[in-house]
Write a protein that holds these residues in place. Structure first.
Motif, PDB file in Angstrom:
ATOM      1  N   ARG A  27       0.767  -1.246  -0.062  1.00 52.67           N
ATOM      2  CA  ARG A  27      -0.050   0.079  -0.048  1.00 52.67           C
ATOM      3  C   ARG A  27       0.840   1.218  -0.110  1.00 52.67           C
ATOM      4  O   ARG A  27       1.654   1.570   0.633  1.00 52.67           O
ATOM      5  N   PRO A  28       0.598   2.211  -0.825  1.00 51.94           N
ATOM      6  CA  PRO A  28       1.551   3.432  -1.232  1.00 51.94           C
ATOM      7  C   PRO A  28       0.707   4.416  -0.179  1.00 51.94           C
ATOM      8  O   PRO A  28      -0.313   4.275   0.540  1.00 51.94           O
ATOM      9  N   LEU A  29       1.521   5.722  -0.037  1.00 53.25           N
ATOM     10  CA  LEU A  29       0.912   6.747   0.671  1.00 53.25           C
ATOM     11  C   LEU A  29      -0.289   7.460  -0.050  1.00 53.25           C
ATOM     12  O   LEU A  29      -0.168   7.243  -1.291  1.00 53.25           O
ATOM     13  N   ALA A  30      -1.259   7.986   0.709  1.00 54.37           N
ATOM     14  CA  ALA A  30      -2.255   8.763   0.099  1.00 54.37           C
ATOM     15  C   ALA A  30      -1.660  10.290   0.194  1.00 54.37           C
ATOM     16  O   ALA A  30      -0.584  10.437   0.596  1.00 54.37           O
ATOM     17  N   ASP A  31      -2.151  11.201  -0.669  1.00 56.19           N
ATOM     18  CA  ASP A  31      -1.957  12.550  -0.689  1.00 56.19           C
ATOM     19  C   ASP A  31      -1.885  12.961   0.437  1.00 56.19           C
ATOM     20  O   ASP A  31      -0.650  13.722   0.723  1.00 56.19           O
ATOM     21  N   ARG A  32      -2.581  12.845   1.433  1.00 59.87           N
ATOM     22  CA  ARG A  32      -2.332  13.470   2.989  1.00 59.87           C
ATOM     23  C   ARG A  32      -1.166  13.123   3.546  1.00 59.87           C
ATOM     24  O   ARG A  32      -0.567  13.369   4.232  1.00 59.87           O
ATOM     25  N   GLY A  33      -0.873  11.507   3.300  1.00 61.44           N
ATOM     26  CA  GLY A  33       0.305  10.961   3.952  1.00 61.44           C
ATOM     27  C   GLY A  33       1.618  11.562   3.346  1.00 61.44           C
ATOM     28  O   GLY A  33       2.600  11.853   4.095  1.00 61.44           O
ATOM     29  N   ARG A  34       1.750  12.002   1.926  1.00 61.00           N
ATOM     30  CA  ARG A  34       2.800  12.498   1.521  1.00 61.00           C
ATOM     31  C   ARG A  34       3.063  13.999   2.081  1.00 61.00           C
ATOM     32  O   ARG A  34       4.127  14.291   2.554  1.00 61.00           O
ATOM     33  N   THR A  35       1.973  14.593   2.349  1.00 62.18           N
ATOM     34  CA  THR A  35       2.210  15.996   2.840  1.00 62.18           C
ATOM     35  C   THR A  35       2.627  15.654   4.340  1.00 62.18           C
ATOM     36  O   THR A  35       3.598  16.298   4.939  1.00 62.18           O
ATOM     37  N   ASP A  36       2.103  14.975   5.031  1.00 63.12           N
ATOM     38  CA  ASP A  36       2.304  14.598   6.479  1.00 63.12           C
ATOM     39  C   ASP A  36       3.818  14.163   6.822  1.00 63.12           C
ATOM     40  O   ASP A  36       4.218  14.409   7.728  1.00 63.12           O
ATOM     41  N   ALA A  37       4.047  13.454   5.901  1.00 62.45           N
ATOM     42  CA  ALA A  37       5.567  12.816   5.938  1.00 62.45           C
ATOM     43  C   ALA A  37       6.504  13.921   5.889  1.00 62.45           C
ATOM     44  O   ALA A  37       7.538  13.748   6.777  1.00 62.45           O
ATOM     45  N   ALA A  38       6.375  14.749   5.258  1.00 64.69           N
ATOM     46  CA  ALA A  38       7.232  15.905   4.996  1.00 64.69           C
ATOM     47  C   ALA A  38       7.239  16.857   6.254  1.00 64.69           C
ATOM     48  O   ALA A  38       8.310  17.098   6.667  1.00 64.69           O
ATOM     49  N   VAL A  39       5.955  17.071   6.647  1.00 66.54           N
ATOM     50  CA  VAL A  39       5.977  17.807   7.884  1.00 66.54           C
ATOM     51  C   VAL A  39       6.511  17.212   9.112  1.00 66.54           C
ATOM     52  O   VAL A  39       7.234  17.682   9.828  1.00 66.54           O
ATOM     53  N   ALA A  40       6.430  15.832   9.116  1.00 66.54           N
ATOM     54  CA  ALA A  40       6.869  15.065  10.454  1.00 66.54           C
ATOM     55  C   ALA A  40       8.428  15.038  10.182  1.00 66.54           C
ATOM     56  O   ALA A  40       8.874  15.331  11.321  1.00 66.54           O
ATOM     57  N   GLY A  41       8.838  15.113   8.783  1.00 67.48           N
ATOM     58  CA  GLY A  41      10.215  15.232   8.977  1.00 67.48           C
ATOM     59  C   GLY A  41      10.720  16.732   9.415  1.00 67.48           C
ATOM     60  O   GLY A  41      11.866  16.748   9.971  1.00 67.48           O
ATOM     61  N   ARG A  42      10.306  17.581   8.965  1.00 71.17           N
ATOM     62  CA  ARG A  42      10.586  18.919   9.394  1.00 71.17           C
ATOM     63  C   ARG A  42      10.535  19.006  10.905  1.00 71.17           C
ATOM     64  O   ARG A  42      11.360  19.664  11.653  1.00 71.17           O
ATOM     65  N   ARG A  63       8.654   2.829   3.778  1.00 70.83           N
ATOM     66  CA  ARG A  63       9.740   3.490   2.634  1.00 70.83           C
ATOM     67  C   ARG A  63       9.178   4.722   2.104  1.00 70.83           C
ATOM     68  O   ARG A  63      10.291   5.920   2.109  1.00 70.83           O
ATOM     69  N   GLU A  64       7.973   5.031   1.626  1.00 71.21           N
ATOM     70  CA  GLU A  64       7.897   6.383   1.119  1.00 71.21           C
ATOM     71  C   GLU A  64       7.778   7.400   2.232  1.00 71.21           C
ATOM     72  O   GLU A  64       8.196   8.498   2.090  1.00 71.21           O
ATOM     73  N   THR A  65       7.296   7.025   3.422  1.00 73.65           N
ATOM     74  CA  THR A  65       7.247   8.108   4.674  1.00 73.65           C
ATOM     75  C   THR A  65       8.482   8.381   4.841  1.00 73.65           C
ATOM     76  O   THR A  65       9.021   9.782   4.990  1.00 73.65           O
TER      77      THR A  65
END
Length: 172
Positions: A27-42, A63-65
């Motif tokens: 299962r890949p990330l959803a659009d919200r997941g891609r946004t949240d992963a970058a915010v979590a990284g910051r 892996r995508e996160t």
């Protein structure tokens, strides 16, 4: 690195995944997941923890996160993709962490619930400020992370030995 220096573990749940017609592992990330992963990284970068090693489940969403989050860090740590972290229980995750070389001080582990949340709960023998309450109130949603600290070698990591230092979760 002295074993006397506190070690830190960042337990990071993967970001929001999509539900296409694929196996759970793929299962890949959803659009919200891609946004949240970058915010979590910051937010992880804002903690100032110099991550030495990343242990990441082999699932596509973890892996995508990590791929999106790590770009926000000031330096890229060594990353190990570990099959045993997929669907792992807290005990299984501890076994993986117990194998960490003692020259590693700070680890980020990117995994899944209920294992990540369960591990944060059982490792934290104590907590700073209101971190335990904040974690309990928010549960452990996707892209959330908890920061724990403990003293001693990695092989001594066991329930109750850590202090919960920080907890962050994206707003919904």
């Amino acid at each position: 690195m002295s074993v006397a220096e506190p070690r830190r573990i960042v337990l990071f749940r993967h970001a929001k995944a999509d539900w296409p017609q694929v196996s759970d592992h793929e299962r890949p990330l959803a659009d919200r997941g891609r946004t949240d992963a970058a915010v979590a990284g910051r937010k992880l970068a804002d903690t100032g923890i110099p991550v030495d090693l990343a242990l990441c489940s082999t699932a596509t969403r973890t892996r995508e996160t990590w791929k999106l989050a790590v770009h926000e860090l000031p330096h890229r740590p060594k990353t190990v993709y570990e099959e045993r972290l997929y669907e792992a229980s807290p005990g299984e995750i501890i076994a993986v962490l117990n194998e960490t070389p003692d020259d590693v001080q700070n680890v980020v582990l990117i995994g899944h619930n209920p294992g990540v949340q369960g591990l944060a709960d059982i490792l934290a023998g104590s907590a700073e400020g209101d971190t335990r309450t904040r974690m309990a109130d928010r549960d452990f949603p996707t892209a959330a992370f908890a920061v724990l600290s403990f003293d001693g070698p990695w092989k001594s990591l066991e329930p109750g030995v850590a202090t919960l230092l920080d907890y962050w979760a994206p707003t919904e």
